[in-house]
Motif scaffolding. Structure first.
Motif, PDB file in Angstrom:
ATOM      1  N   ALA A 159      51.066  25.396 -37.866  1.00 48.30           N
ATOM      2  CA  ALA A 159      51.810  24.466 -38.255  1.00 48.30           C
ATOM      3  C   ALA A 159      53.406  24.329 -38.037  1.00 48.30           C
ATOM      4  O   ALA A 159      53.856  23.275 -37.629  1.00 48.30           O
ATOM      5  N   ILE A 160      53.949  25.120 -37.814  1.00 52.97           N
ATOM      6  CA  ILE A 160      55.472  25.179 -37.493  1.00 52.97           C
ATOM      7  C   ILE A 160      55.735  25.062 -36.255  1.00 52.97           C
ATOM      8  O   ILE A 160      56.865  24.312 -35.540  1.00 52.97           O
TER       9      ILE A 160
ATOM     10  N   ASP B 110      48.981  29.699 -26.969  1.00 52.37           N
ATOM     11  CA  ASP B 110      48.293  29.756 -28.444  1.00 52.37           C
ATOM     12  C   ASP B 110      46.922  30.624 -28.172  1.00 52.37           C
ATOM     13  O   ASP B 110      46.560  30.466 -27.188  1.00 52.37           O
TER      14      ASP B 110
ATOM     15  N   ASP C  87      53.266  36.498 -37.654  1.00 55.93           N
ATOM     16  CA  ASP C  87      54.428  37.413 -38.053  1.00 55.93           C
ATOM     17  C   ASP C  87      54.107  38.545 -37.320  1.00 55.93           C
ATOM     18  O   ASP C  87      55.212  39.119 -36.404  1.00 55.93           O
TER      19      ASP C  87
ATOM     20  N   HIS D  35      55.801  38.679 -33.586  1.00 58.63           N
ATOM     21  CA  HIS D  35      57.133  38.197 -33.278  1.00 58.63           C
ATOM     22  C   HIS D  35      57.936  39.454 -32.427  1.00 58.63           C
ATOM     23  O   HIS D  35      58.720  38.917 -31.711  1.00 58.63           O
TER      24      HIS D  35
ATOM     25  N   GLU E  81      60.939  32.661 -35.064  1.00 57.95           N
ATOM     26  CA  GLU E  81      60.580  32.280 -36.545  1.00 57.95           C
ATOM     27  C   GLU E  81      60.793  33.496 -37.548  1.00 57.95           C
ATOM     28  O   GLU E  81      60.581  34.826 -36.903  1.00 57.95           O
ATOM     29  N   LYS E  82      61.075  33.470 -38.726  1.00 60.14           N
ATOM     30  CA  LYS E  82      61.095  34.590 -39.746  1.00 60.14           C
ATOM     31  C   LYS E  82      59.735  35.137 -40.128  1.00 60.14           C
ATOM     32  O   LYS E  82      58.589  34.079 -39.836  1.00 60.14           O
TER      33      LYS E  82
ATOM     34  N   TYR F  99      65.519  22.113 -40.531  1.00 62.75           N
ATOM     35  CA  TYR F  99      65.153  22.509 -39.342  1.00 62.75           C
ATOM     36  C   TYR F  99      65.564  21.668 -38.016  1.00 62.75           C
ATOM     37  O   TYR F  99      65.788  22.220 -37.086  1.00 62.75           O
TER      38      TYR F  99
HETATM   39  P1  NAP Z   1      50.203  29.071 -38.361  1.00 60.99           P
HETATM   40  O1  NAP Z   1      49.751  27.779 -38.721  1.00 60.99           O
HETATM   41  O2  NAP Z   1      48.868  30.243 -38.789  1.00 60.99           O
HETATM   42  O3  NAP Z   1      50.304  29.183 -37.030  1.00 60.99           O
HETATM   43  C1  NAP Z   1      50.378  30.555 -36.140  1.00 60.99           C
HETATM   44  C2  NAP Z   1      49.777  30.145 -34.821  1.00 60.99           C
HETATM   45  O4  NAP Z   1      50.118  31.245 -33.857  1.00 60.99           O
HETATM   46  C3  NAP Z   1      48.268  29.955 -34.969  1.00 60.99           C
HETATM   47  O5  NAP Z   1      48.077  28.716 -34.093  1.00 60.99           O
HETATM   48  C4  NAP Z   1      47.830  31.156 -34.350  1.00 60.99           C
HETATM   49  O6  NAP Z   1      46.606  31.087 -33.659  1.00 60.99           O
HETATM   50  C5  NAP Z   1      48.694  31.443 -33.106  1.00 60.99           C
HETATM   51  N1  NAP Z   1      48.678  32.670 -32.709  1.00 60.99           N
HETATM   52  C6  NAP Z   1      48.248  33.874 -33.308  1.00 60.99           C
HETATM   53  N2  NAP Z   1      48.318  35.262 -32.559  1.00 60.99           N
HETATM   54  C7  NAP Z   1      48.995  34.649 -31.213  1.00 60.99           C
HETATM   55  C8  NAP Z   1      49.314  35.202 -30.111  1.00 60.99           C
HETATM   56  N3  NAP Z   1      49.261  36.469 -29.942  1.00 60.99           N
HETATM   57  N4  NAP Z   1      49.850  34.569 -29.146  1.00 60.99           N
HETATM   58  C9  NAP Z   1      49.987  32.806 -29.489  1.00 60.99           C
HETATM   59  N5  NAP Z   1      49.808  32.391 -30.546  1.00 60.99           N
HETATM   60  C10 NAP Z   1      49.095  33.243 -31.312  1.00 60.99           C
HETATM   61  O7  NAP Z   1      51.412  29.693 -39.171  1.00 60.99           O
HETATM   62  P2  NAP Z   1      52.612  28.852 -39.397  1.00 60.99           P
HETATM   63  O8  NAP Z   1      52.678  28.384 -40.537  1.00 60.99           O
HETATM   64  O9  NAP Z   1      52.934  27.975 -38.462  1.00 60.99           O
HETATM   65  O10 NAP Z   1      53.616  30.201 -39.242  1.00 60.99           O
HETATM   66  C11 NAP Z   1      53.985  30.679 -37.888  1.00 60.99           C
HETATM   67  C12 NAP Z   1      55.207  31.611 -38.109  1.00 60.99           C
HETATM   68  O11 NAP Z   1      56.209  30.746 -38.557  1.00 60.99           O
HETATM   69  C13 NAP Z   1      55.105  32.585 -39.181  1.00 60.99           C
HETATM   70  O12 NAP Z   1      55.653  33.780 -38.623  1.00 60.99           O
HETATM   71  C14 NAP Z   1      55.632  32.117 -40.436  1.00 60.99           C
HETATM   72  O13 NAP Z   1      56.265  33.152 -41.004  1.00 60.99           O
HETATM   73  C15 NAP Z   1      56.620  31.228 -39.576  1.00 60.99           C
HETATM   74  N6  NAP Z   1      57.306  30.300 -40.710  1.00 60.99           N
HETATM   75  C16 NAP Z   1      58.310  29.820 -41.016  1.00 60.99           C
HETATM   76  C17 NAP Z   1      58.683  28.852 -41.711  1.00 60.99           C
HETATM   77  C18 NAP Z   1      60.275  28.661 -42.228  1.00 60.99           C
HETATM   78  O14 NAP Z   1      60.327  28.102 -43.083  1.00 60.99           O
HETATM   79  N7  NAP Z   1      61.264  29.151 -41.203  1.00 60.99           N
HETATM   80  C19 NAP Z   1      57.830  27.989 -42.256  1.00 60.99           C
HETATM   81  C20 NAP Z   1      56.533  28.097 -41.944  1.00 60.99           C
HETATM   82  C21 NAP Z   1      56.067  29.221 -41.029  1.00 60.99           C
HETATM   83  P3  NAP Z   1      45.050  30.894 -34.631  1.00 60.99           P
HETATM   84  O15 NAP Z   1      45.301  30.250 -35.991  1.00 60.99           O
HETATM   85  O16 NAP Z   1      44.031  30.230 -33.760  1.00 60.99           O
HETATM   86  O17 NAP Z   1      44.794  32.193 -34.809  1.00 60.99           O
END
Ligand code: NAP
Length: 337
Positions: free
Chosen positions: A12-13, A35, A76, A79, A96-97, A280
């Motif tokens: 998502a992010i 990814d 997470d 990271h 990212e946090k 952002y």
């Molecule tokens: P998400 O939609 O689940 O995205 C995470 C992505 O990382 C997924 O595509 C996942 O693949 C992939 N992934 C997992 N392990 C990996 C690896 N070893 N190498 C490469 N890619 C990998 O989650 P999200 O909401 O985007 O969140 C991602 C991060 O951003 C989190 O740490 C979250 O805390 C942070 N975040 C921050 C904010 C903010 O306000 N600053 C907001 C949202 C999120 P699969 O889905 O195929 O497993």
């Protein structure tokens, strides 16, 4: 010169940041992504109409000679590993946090960065870039409400999924408050207690919701933060600072007011992406500009560590029910403000 970015994690992010780096911000473009699900990454790039190299492993992104700086937007638990690898490669990294899963993990990043001798890490704490929080901070630092005595805050999400657990209210949600409230008050936490009101019927077995987190800071400011992630009505961030001479409140996001059927209404947001969309943009533009200028100035690895030290104490307090100390070491000169 255009800064060439590599993005690890196209969820998502990750997709939001890829879109803004290529279509909204100035001076950078995404040239490589990875990814764990490469098909998903390709599909995301296609949707965004962006041409970039796709790798399966984040380390390939970090080590690509095409990549000048890295964005870590994966899960997470990945990271710490990717941020340490970027430091080892001498490349600036926006992570990212949370910076790592624990304070020890953040400390390893702090130690590696200090050993490198120059700041390379910015943590994705975007609230200090939000216009509302900046205006609130200015009121405080200009002395308009006198010394802050109490803060009343709330972090409410409409709903969360079954995989969101009681501890994630701290590590995933409160972590933003843990950073922005330190920044706002220019203070560190001294102790914390977590209390649990009656749980909403909209929650599930692994999540106690809502929670109230009560802090005392080093200066003696008392802070209460309500975290309510199944509040049902919207995405709502509140922060009220009570000072010696007055009160200052975070402004509401602008919204159309309607008058209809004998009711006065203001639309509320439901999605975090919309609430902080401008913040952002500003945080990532600042990262890009700072990398090009050769000096990072945004939320540091030390800020990531400080939030994590407080988060660890909150987790302890969730389990003990008592008041837990927040044992924050003093800030190294390397991270002087
Ligand atoms: P998400 O939609 O689940 O995205 C995470 C992505 O990382 C997924 O595509 C996942 O693949 C992939 N992934 C997992 N392990 C990996 C690896 N070893 N190498 C490469 N890619 C990998 O989650 P999200 O909401 O985007 O969140 C991602 C991060 O951003 C989190 O740490 C979250 O805390 C942070 N975040 C921050 C904010 C903010 O306000 N600053 C907001 C949202 C999120 P699969 O889905 O195929 O497993």
């Amino acid at each position: 010169m255009t800064l060439k970015l590599g993005v690890i994690g196209t969820g998502a992010i990750g997709q939001e940041h890829i879109r803004r780096c290529n279509n909204v911000l100035q001076g950078a473009k995404v040239v490589a992504v990875s990814d764990i699900n490469t098909d998903g990454a390709r599909a995301a790039l296609q949707r965004l109409n962006i041409d970039a190299q796709v790798y399966q492993d984040g380390h390939e992104v970090i080590n690509s000679p095409e990549v000048d700086a890295v964005l870590v937007t994966s899960w997470d638990p990945t990271h710490e590993e990717f941020t340490l690898a970027a430091i080892a490669a001498g490349k600036p990294v926006f992570c990212e946090k949370p910076l790592a899963l624990s304070a020890e993990g953040c400390r390893r990043i702090v130690d590696a960065e200090i050993k490198h001798g120059k700041r390379l890490v910015q943590v994705g704490f975007m609230r200090p870039y939000d216009a509302g929080y900046r205006a609130l901070k200015k009121v405080i630092t200009d002395g308009e409400i006198g010394e802050p005595l109490m803060l009343h805050c709330a972090h409410r999400n409409q709903s969360v999924g079954e995989n969101y657990t009681t501890d994630m209210a701290i590590t995933n949600t409160l972590i933003h408050e843990l950073d922005v409230l330190r920044w706002l008050t220019e203070d560190d936490y001294k102790s914390v207690q977590v209390v649990f009101p009656r749980t909403t019927s909209k929650s599930h077995a692994k999540l106690k919701d809502p929670q109230i987190v009560l802090f005392e800071t080093q200066k003696g400011i008392r802070i209460d933060v309500e975290i309510f992630v199944n509040c049902a009505y919207g995405y709502d961030i509140q922060c009220e600072v009570v000072g010696e001479e007055g009160i200052a409140k975070l402004p509401e996001p602008s919204a159309i007011q309607t008058r209809k059927n004998a009711r006065l209404g203001n639309a509320l947001l439901t999605d975090w992406k919309d609430r902080f969309i401008d913040a952002y943009d500003v945080e990532l533009q600042a990262f890009i500009n700072d990398v090009k200028a050769g000096e990072l100035t945004g939320p540091s690895a030390w800020d990531g560590f400080a939030a994590s030290v407080a988060a660890d104490a909150c987790l302890k307090a969730q389990n003990s029910g008592g008041i837990e100390p927040v044992d924050m070491p003093s800030r190294p000169d390397f991270y002087a403000r």
